[in-house]
Scaffold this motif. Structure first.
Motif, mmCIF file in Angstrom:
data_model
loop_
_atom_site.group_PDB
_atom_site.id
_atom_site.type_symbol
_atom_site.label_atom_id
_atom_site.label_comp_id
_atom_site.label_asym_id
_atom_site.label_seq_id
_atom_site.Cartn_x
_atom_site.Cartn_y
_atom_site.Cartn_z
ATOM 1 N N ARG A 1 0.829 -1.202 0.000
ATOM 2 C CA ARG A 1 0.000 0.000 0.000
ATOM 3 C C ARG A 1 0.870 1.261 0.000
ATOM 4 O O ARG A 1 1.805 1.392 0.798
ATOM 5 N N GLY A 2 0.611 2.144 -0.937
ATOM 6 C CA GLY A 2 1.360 3.382 -1.037
ATOM 7 C C GLY A 2 2.599 3.296 -1.910
ATOM 8 O O GLY A 2 3.238 4.323 -2.176
ATOM 9 N N THR A 3 2.946 2.106 -2.387
ATOM 10 C CA THR A 3 4.137 1.951 -3.223
ATOM 11 C C THR A 3 3.847 2.190 -4.702
ATOM 12 O O THR A 3 4.774 2.401 -5.487
ATOM 13 N N GLY A 4 2.575 2.084 -5.094
ATOM 14 C CA GLY A 4 2.226 2.173 -6.503
ATOM 15 C C GLY A 4 2.413 0.873 -7.248
ATOM 16 O O GLY A 4 2.174 0.810 -8.461
ATOM 17 N N VAL A 5 2.842 -0.178 -6.560
ATOM 18 C CA VAL A 5 3.029 -1.496 -7.181
ATOM 19 C C VAL A 5 1.761 -2.314 -6.983
ATOM 20 O O VAL A 5 1.325 -2.519 -5.841
ATOM 21 N N GLY A 6 1.161 -2.766 -8.076
ATOM 22 C CA GLY A 6 -0.077 -3.532 -7.985
ATOM 23 C C GLY A 6 0.171 -5.007 -7.722
ATOM 24 O O GLY A 6 1.183 -5.559 -8.158
ATOM 25 N N VAL A 7 -0.766 -5.646 -7.033
ATOM 26 C CA VAL A 7 -0.681 -7.090 -6.800
ATOM 27 C C VAL A 7 -1.823 -7.776 -7.543
ATOM 28 O O VAL A 7 -2.992 -7.453 -7.354
ATOM 29 N N HIS A 8 -1.462 -8.695 -8.403
ATOM 30 C CA HIS A 8 -2.412 -9.448 -9.209
ATOM 31 C C HIS A 8 -2.279 -10.920 -8.796
ATOM 32 O O HIS A 8 -1.181 -11.481 -8.847
ATOM 33 N N VAL A 9 -3.370 -11.506 -8.392
ATOM 34 C CA VAL A 9 -3.334 -12.808 -7.729
ATOM 35 C C VAL A 9 -3.702 -13.925 -8.704
ATOM 36 O O VAL A 9 -4.733 -13.855 -9.390
ATOM 37 N N LEU A 10 -2.851 -14.941 -8.739
ATOM 38 C CA LEU A 10 -3.153 -16.121 -9.544
ATOM 39 C C LEU A 10 -4.315 -16.885 -8.926
ATOM 40 O O LEU A 10 -4.306 -17.192 -7.723
ATOM 41 N N VAL A 11 -5.305 -17.197 -9.754
ATOM 42 C CA VAL A 11 -6.428 -18.024 -9.325
ATOM 43 C C VAL A 11 -6.382 -19.306 -10.139
ATOM 44 O O VAL A 11 -6.712 -19.319 -11.332
ATOM 45 N N ARG A 12 -5.919 -20.360 -9.510
ATOM 46 C CA ARG A 12 -5.763 -21.672 -10.145
ATOM 47 C C ARG A 12 -5.905 -22.726 -9.053
ATOM 48 O O ARG A 12 -5.113 -22.752 -8.109
ATOM 49 N N PRO A 13 -6.894 -23.606 -9.142
ATOM 50 C CA PRO A 13 -7.214 -24.473 -8.014
ATOM 51 C C PRO A 13 -6.342 -25.705 -7.865
ATOM 52 O O PRO A 13 -6.365 -26.347 -6.807
ATOM 53 N N ARG A 14 -5.617 -26.066 -8.915
ATOM 54 C CA ARG A 14 -4.810 -27.303 -8.866
ATOM 55 C C ARG A 14 -3.748 -27.252 -9.949
ATOM 56 O O ARG A 14 -3.810 -26.438 -10.875
ATOM 57 N N ALA A 15 -2.775 -28.172 -9.795
ATOM 58 C CA ALA A 15 -1.766 -28.333 -10.838
ATOM 59 C C ALA A 15 -2.356 -29.134 -11.999
ATOM 60 O O ALA A 15 -3.481 -29.626 -11.933
ATOM 61 N N GLY A 16 -1.585 -29.273 -13.066
ATOM 62 C CA GLY A 16 -2.064 -30.033 -14.221
ATOM 63 C C GLY A 16 -2.585 -29.101 -15.293
ATOM 64 O O GLY A 16 -2.203 -27.942 -15.376
ATOM 65 N N GLY A 17 -3.463 -29.611 -16.114
ATOM 66 C CA GLY A 17 -3.971 -28.839 -17.248
ATOM 67 C C GLY A 17 -4.953 -27.766 -16.857
ATOM 68 O O GLY A 17 -5.240 -27.539 -15.687
ATOM 69 N N PHE A 18 -5.514 -27.125 -17.887
ATOM 70 C CA PHE A 18 -6.377 -25.973 -17.679
ATOM 71 C C PHE A 18 -7.808 -26.228 -18.144
ATOM 72 O O PHE A 18 -8.552 -25.283 -18.394
ATOM 73 N N VAL A 19 -8.181 -27.490 -18.262
ATOM 74 C CA VAL A 19 -9.565 -27.851 -18.580
ATOM 75 C C VAL A 19 -10.264 -28.114 -17.248
ATOM 76 O O VAL A 19 -9.917 -29.061 -16.533
ATOM 77 N N PHE A 20 -11.223 -27.273 -16.913
ATOM 78 C CA PHE A 20 -11.833 -27.321 -15.593
ATOM 79 C C PHE A 20 -13.295 -27.728 -15.660
ATOM 80 O O PHE A 20 -14.036 -27.317 -16.554
ATOM 81 N N GLY A 21 -13.692 -28.536 -14.675
ATOM 82 C CA GLY A 21 -15.089 -28.912 -14.533
ATOM 83 C C GLY A 21 -15.901 -27.805 -13.887
ATOM 84 O O GLY A 21 -15.360 -26.796 -13.419
ATOM 85 N N THR A 22 -17.215 -28.021 -13.844
ATOM 86 C CA THR A 22 -18.119 -27.003 -13.299
ATOM 87 C C THR A 22 -17.771 -26.628 -11.870
ATOM 88 O O THR A 22 -17.747 -25.439 -11.515
#
Length: 239
Positions: A47-68
């Motif tokens: 806070r106050g540094t001007g550097v933004g934090v962008h958070v990875l949202v990924r529930p598990r390792a492996g591929g990127f085909v996700f179920g409902t």
């Protein structure tokens, strides 16, 4: 700059990083969703540094085909990390035939509620990543992290240049990332990409015993690597 904890965020910001991607378990999995406590701690530290934090949202390792259910968890996580103080989120989802999962992405972008959305290196598994930029732009994605489809971004300069050119036309930032070393930075910057992304980490030895992951240690952000990367970028900009 990819970081995994508060100390890493402080080191990256002090070394000249403009934007941070916060994740967990980077070395072992390629990155997973960090805890909301970690997100809040990093957001407070920046806070106050001007550097933004962008958070990875990924529930598990492996591929990127996700179920409902997995998409539902990610939607919840997007909301939770933004509530905890994140400036944006880093997401990605593909269909079984290797296309951007438009339905899942729409749900994630909607959950972000106008916050910055970055599409991560799932794009490197798409057959035509340049064409995929059109779908991402239409979905409301702000930027893309990519190695150009190679194991190392430094080995795909032509693809990165094409992505940067098309991204510029669409208003989508292209970040070059994946196996990036400091000496790769000038060539990557010369492709026209909008940013260069790396983890700048080193391993600290620590034996957790049989219940703590063994003797592999853990990663920390190396401030010297951060500073060297900033210097390489600034040198290229001045050339």
């Amino acid at each position: 700059m990819a970081v995994q904890d508060v100390a890493g965020a402080r080191a990256a910001a002090a070394g000249g990083a403009d934007r941070l991607e916060l994740c967990a378990a980077l070395a072992g999995t390629g990155g997973l969703t960090p805890s909301t406590g970690m997100v809040a701690g990093v957001a407070d530290a920046l806070r106050g540094t001007g550097v933004g934090v962008h958070v990875l949202v990924r529930p598990r390792a492996g591929g990127f085909v996700f179920g409902t259910d997995e998409v539902d968890v990610q939607v919840r996580d997007v909301r939770a990390v933004l509530d905890a103080g994140a400036d944006g989120v880093v997401v990605g989802a593909l269909t079984a035939d290797g296309r951007v999962d438009a339905e899942a992405l729409a749900a994630l972008v909607a959950a972000a509620g106008g916050a910055d959305v970055t599409f991560h290196r799932a794009i490197d598994q798409v057959l035509d990543p340049v064409a995929a930029l059109d779908a991402l732009a239409g979905a409301g994605v702000r930027r893309v992290l990519t190695s150009g489809g190679a194991a190392r971004a430094g080995d795909a300069l032509d693809v990165l240049a094409a992505l940067a050119a098309r991204g510029g036309e669409l208003g989508v930032e292209v970040m070059a990332g994946g196996g990036v070393r400091v000496d790769d930075v000038p060539a990557l910057a010369a492709t026209g990409v909008h940013a260069v992304h790396l983890s700048a980490r080193r391993t600290v030895a620590a034996d957790g015993g049989p219940g703590g992951g063994g003797a592999h240690g853990y990663d920390v952000t190396d401030p010297d690597l951060v500073a060297a990367t900033r210097a390489a970028l600034d040198s290229g900009a001045d050339a």
